[in-house]
Design a protein around this motif. Structure first.
Motif, PDB file in Angstrom:
ATOM      1  N   HIS A 107      12.448  -0.024  11.791  1.00 39.48           N
ATOM      2  CA  HIS A 107      11.020   0.036  11.463  1.00 39.48           C
ATOM      3  C   HIS A 107      10.383   1.302  12.028  1.00 39.48           C
ATOM      4  N   ALA A 108      10.646   1.594  13.305  1.00 39.25           N
ATOM      5  CA  ALA A 108      10.041   2.757  13.949  1.00 39.25           C
ATOM      6  C   ALA A 108      10.507   4.055  13.295  1.00 39.25           C
ATOM      7  N   ARG A 109      11.780   4.126  12.935  1.00 39.25           N
ATOM      8  CA  ARG A 109      12.319   5.345  12.327  1.00 39.25           C
ATOM      9  C   ARG A 109      11.618   5.651  10.999  1.00 39.25           C
ATOM     10  N   ILE A 110      11.464   4.630  10.163  1.00 38.34           N
ATOM     11  CA  ILE A 110      10.827   4.835   8.861  1.00 38.34           C
ATOM     12  C   ILE A 110       9.333   5.083   9.022  1.00 38.34           C
ATOM     13  N   ARG A 111       8.691   4.317   9.882  1.00 31.45           N
ATOM     14  CA  ARG A 111       7.240   4.446  10.068  1.00 31.45           C
ATOM     15  C   ARG A 111       6.862   5.851  10.531  1.00 31.45           C
ATOM     16  N   ARG A 112       7.676   6.442  11.412  1.00 30.59           N
ATOM     17  CA  ARG A 112       7.370   7.785  11.915  1.00 30.59           C
ATOM     18  C   ARG A 112       7.273   8.821  10.786  1.00 30.59           C
ATOM     19  N   MET A 113       7.943   8.542   9.680  1.00 29.87           N
ATOM     20  CA  MET A 113       7.942   9.497   8.571  1.00 29.87           C
ATOM     21  C   MET A 113       6.592   9.599   7.875  1.00 29.87           C
ATOM     22  N   VAL A 114       5.727   8.609   8.066  1.00 29.39           N
ATOM     23  CA  VAL A 114       4.448   8.611   7.349  1.00 29.39           C
ATOM     24  C   VAL A 114       3.239   8.506   8.280  1.00 29.39           C
ATOM     25  N   THR A 115       3.452   8.734   9.572  1.00 24.40           N
ATOM     26  CA  THR A 115       2.323   8.618  10.509  1.00 24.40           C
ATOM     27  C   THR A 115       1.419   9.841  10.503  1.00 24.40           C
ATOM     28  N   ALA A 116       1.978  11.038  10.305  1.00 19.93           N
ATOM     29  CA  ALA A 116       1.192  12.267  10.470  1.00 19.93           C
ATOM     30  C   ALA A 116      -0.055  12.310   9.593  1.00 19.93           C
ATOM     31  N   PRO A 117       0.013  11.956   8.294  1.00 21.20           N
ATOM     32  CA  PRO A 117      -1.200  12.041   7.469  1.00 21.20           C
ATOM     33  C   PRO A 117      -2.319  11.097   7.913  1.00 21.20           C
ATOM     34  N   THR A 202       7.370   0.937  -8.731  1.00 19.68           N
ATOM     35  CA  THR A 202       8.419   1.729  -8.085  1.00 19.68           C
ATOM     36  C   THR A 202       8.968   2.781  -9.039  1.00 19.68           C
ATOM     37  N   ASP A 203       9.167   2.418 -10.301  1.00 20.90           N
ATOM     38  CA  ASP A 203       9.613   3.402 -11.297  1.00 20.90           C
ATOM     39  C   ASP A 203       8.593   4.536 -11.423  1.00 20.90           C
ATOM     40  N   TYR A 204       7.320   4.154 -11.436  1.00 20.11           N
ATOM     41  CA  TYR A 204       6.235   5.139 -11.548  1.00 20.11           C
ATOM     42  C   TYR A 204       6.254   6.106 -10.366  1.00 20.11           C
ATOM     43  N   LEU A 205       6.350   5.551  -9.141  1.00 18.07           N
ATOM     44  CA  LEU A 205       6.379   6.413  -7.950  1.00 18.07           C
ATOM     45  C   LEU A 205       7.675   7.209  -7.873  1.00 18.07           C
ATOM     46  N   ASP A 206       8.778   6.631  -8.354  1.00 16.68           N
ATOM     47  CA  ASP A 206      10.056   7.344  -8.376  1.00 16.68           C
ATOM     48  C   ASP A 206       9.926   8.613  -9.212  1.00 16.68           C
ATOM     49  N   ASP A 207       9.284   8.498 -10.362  1.00 13.46           N
ATOM     50  CA  ASP A 207       9.067   9.667 -11.219  1.00 13.46           C
ATOM     51  C   ASP A 207       8.190  10.713 -10.528  1.00 13.46           C
ATOM     52  N   LEU A 208       7.176  10.245  -9.805  1.00 14.41           N
ATOM     53  CA  LEU A 208       6.305  11.184  -9.104  1.00 14.41           C
ATOM     54  C   LEU A 208       7.044  11.888  -7.965  1.00 14.41           C
ATOM     55  N   VAL A 209       7.886  11.144  -7.226  1.00 12.97           N
ATOM     56  CA  VAL A 209       8.676  11.772  -6.159  1.00 12.97           C
ATOM     57  C   VAL A 209       9.601  12.833  -6.749  1.00 12.97           C
ATOM     58  N   LEU A 221       3.364  12.354  -0.969  1.00 11.32           N
ATOM     59  CA  LEU A 221       4.575  12.198  -1.774  1.00 11.32           C
ATOM     60  C   LEU A 221       5.463  13.432  -1.661  1.00 11.32           C
ATOM     61  N   SER A 222       4.850  14.607  -1.547  1.00 14.89           N
ATOM     62  CA  SER A 222       5.643  15.822  -1.352  1.00 14.89           C
ATOM     63  C   SER A 222       6.339  15.791   0.014  1.00 14.89           C
ATOM     64  N   GLU A 223       5.653  15.246   1.030  1.00 15.46           N
ATOM     65  CA  GLU A 223       6.279  15.117   2.347  1.00 15.46           C
ATOM     66  C   GLU A 223       7.448  14.137   2.303  1.00 15.46           C
ATOM     67  N   GLU A 237      13.959   4.875  -1.879  1.00 18.57           N
ATOM     68  CA  GLU A 237      13.283   4.469  -0.639  1.00 18.57           C
ATOM     69  C   GLU A 237      11.924   5.169  -0.525  1.00 18.57           C
ATOM     70  N   ALA A 238      11.882   6.440  -0.884  1.00 21.07           N
ATOM     71  CA  ALA A 238      10.612   7.162  -0.857  1.00 21.07           C
ATOM     72  C   ALA A 238       9.619   6.548  -1.835  1.00 21.07           C
ATOM     73  N   ALA A 239      10.112   6.157  -3.019  1.00 21.49           N
ATOM     74  CA  ALA A 239       9.244   5.511  -4.001  1.00 21.49           C
ATOM     75  C   ALA A 239       8.721   4.178  -3.479  1.00 21.49           C
ATOM     76  N   ASN A 240       9.579   3.399  -2.821  1.00 16.17           N
ATOM     77  CA  ASN A 240       9.153   2.120  -2.238  1.00 16.17           C
ATOM     78  C   ASN A 240       8.046   2.322  -1.211  1.00 16.17           C
ATOM     79  N   MET A 241       8.189   3.363  -0.384  1.00 14.51           N
ATOM     80  CA  MET A 241       7.149   3.648   0.603  1.00 14.51           C
ATOM     81  C   MET A 241       5.855   4.046  -0.085  1.00 14.51           C
ATOM     82  N   GLY A 242       5.975   4.792  -1.164  1.00 12.70           N
ATOM     83  CA  GLY A 242       4.788   5.178  -1.923  1.00 12.70           C
ATOM     84  C   GLY A 242       4.060   3.978  -2.498  1.00 12.70           C
TER      85      GLY A 242
END
Length: 414
Positions: A107-117, A202-209, A221-223, A237-242
């Motif tokens: 949880h902490a590893r993934i969460r750190r990826m999106v804390t900065a914004p 998820t498909d929609y966000l996958d396309d955006l990623v 999403l660029s990050e 996984e990035a799409a799921n987070m989105g």
């Protein structure tokens, strides 16, 4: 095992309270009467869910903080005994993992990826833009006819515009993602509807990623796409987070704007204080009190015990489901005297509207700032704002993970 079976049999002699419990009875802003009664009589008690399971409902503030900070309690939604809100949520948990349903260290590893914004300095830099969006939406309302539905005209588009800008999602697609996110968080949605909505988003966000991989921009999403390029995440996984960030970023704040407005209009003395102040600290206190008073995440914080836990005079066994009902915790008179009274001068910062512990809401700085702008602007710009119907006629959201109103008809003196 013998003791557990004996306890279950003894409890089965009396019908267990059904959960969820409707909130919109009596005062529609208060926790359900049954939940308040349990808080008084048995603050750690079993309740019955849709599937016949009987997790523990925890209603007292001190017990809630203890459990939400206890490493013996798991957020893993795929663990046996986890108290799912519906068949759709259970089905979706097995298909899409989110960092909010993971335990540390993952949880902490993934969460750190999106804390900065969501850091306070970066969020504060967005305040002028959010003020502009707020004023533009109010200008549009004032230029149109009345009554108007504040949800559609103001409460929903504002956070949707903000999260779209932050993520890098085209706002032109807001009907699509709002429709599907509503299906995903509605307890009455079928398993097929929840899974279908999740797959569509998820498909929609996958396309955006994928698009951000090809042409990065200055957005979240660029990050996330950069993490994919570095091999830290898969594209899915990035799409799921989105998906999680998109849903959480507009649903909760939209409901707080509309429901908070309804509560203030029903408490004109408090509204008058808020409308007449130009003190940012006073507005910030009002936001915290409204978060406490309304506790819009009314599905409870769902957990499952890893080990036996003694709390509130009860033994929660390993494998037992737990629902931490923060609505009653935020109305605990030992922590918040006269909790039924909306008091925007109260110091309510200890509330748990955003949860507690390692899983507390990642986006709370953004939510707070959006609400400060809204509550500090809307009622000053439209000082005669009032409900266009009785509060008892409002369609309250008893069927979702997030409490609010489907519509809020309002009007004002021209």
């Amino acid at each position: 095992m013998t003791e557990t079976l004996a306890e279950t049999t003894a409890e089965a002699e009396e019908p267990l309270p059904e959960f969820p419990m409707p909130r919109a009875t009596g005062c529609p802003f208060a926790p359900p009467p049954t939940a308040q009664a349990l808080h008084t009589e048995r603050p750690v008690a079993r309740v019955r869910l849709w599937d016949g399971s009987a997790p523990w409902l925890v209603t007292r503030y001190a017990d809630q903080r203890a459990l939400l900070g206890d490493p013996r309690v798991s957020s893993e939604a795929t663990r046996p005994g986890f108290p799912h809100a519906s068949a759709g949520f259970r089905e979706n948990a097995g298909r899409r993992r989110s960092f909010i349903t993971m335990d540390d260290p993952e949880h902490a590893r993934i969460r750190r990826m999106v804390t900065a914004p969501f850091a306070i300095k970066r969020v504060e830099a967005m305040r002028p833009e959010i003020q502009r969006i707020t004023d533009d939406l109010i200008d549009s309302m004032l230029a149109g006819p009345t009554p108007v539905d504040l949800v559609q005209a103001f409460a929903l588009p504002l956070p949707s515009l903000v999260i779209c800008k932050l993520l890098g999602v085209p706002y032109a697609d807001h009907d699509f993602f709002q429709r599907n996110s509503s299906l995903m968080i509605n307890r009455n949605s079928t398993a097929e509807e929840v899974v279908g909505a999740n797959e569509a988003l998820t498909d929609y966000l996958d396309d955006l990623v994928a698009a951000k991989l090809a042409a990065p921009a200055d957005d979240m999403l660029s990050e996330l796409a950069a993490r994919v390029r570095a091999g830290e995440l898969t594209q899915r996984e990035a799409a799921n987070m989105g998906v999680l960030l998109l849903i959480a970023g507009h649903e909760t704040t939209a409901n707080m704007i509309a429901l908070g407005t309804a509560a203030l209009l029903e408490n004109p003395d408090q509204l008058a204080v808020l409308r007449e102040t130009d003190d940012p600290k006073a507005v910030a206190r009002a936001v915290e009190e409204l978060l406490r008073y309304l506790s819009i995440v009314h599905n409870g914080r769902r957990r499952v015990a890893r080990e036996d836990i003694e709390i509130g005079g009860e033994t929660i066994r390993a494998g037992d489901g737990i629902i931490v009902y923060t609505g009653t915790g935020n109305w605990d008179a030992e922590v918040f005297p006269e909790p039924e009274r909306l008091d925007i001068g109260r110091d309510a910062r200890r509330h748990m509207a955003f949860g507690f512990g390692v899983h507390q809401c990642l986006g709370q700085p953004l939510a707070r700032m959006e609400l400060q702008v809204v509550y500090g602007t809307l009622y000053r710009r439209i000082p005669t704002l009032r409900l266009a119907t009785g509060v008892d006629q409002l369609p309250f959201k008893d069927d979702g993970l997030v409490y609010g109103v489907y519509e809020l008809p309002v009007t004002w003196a021209s």
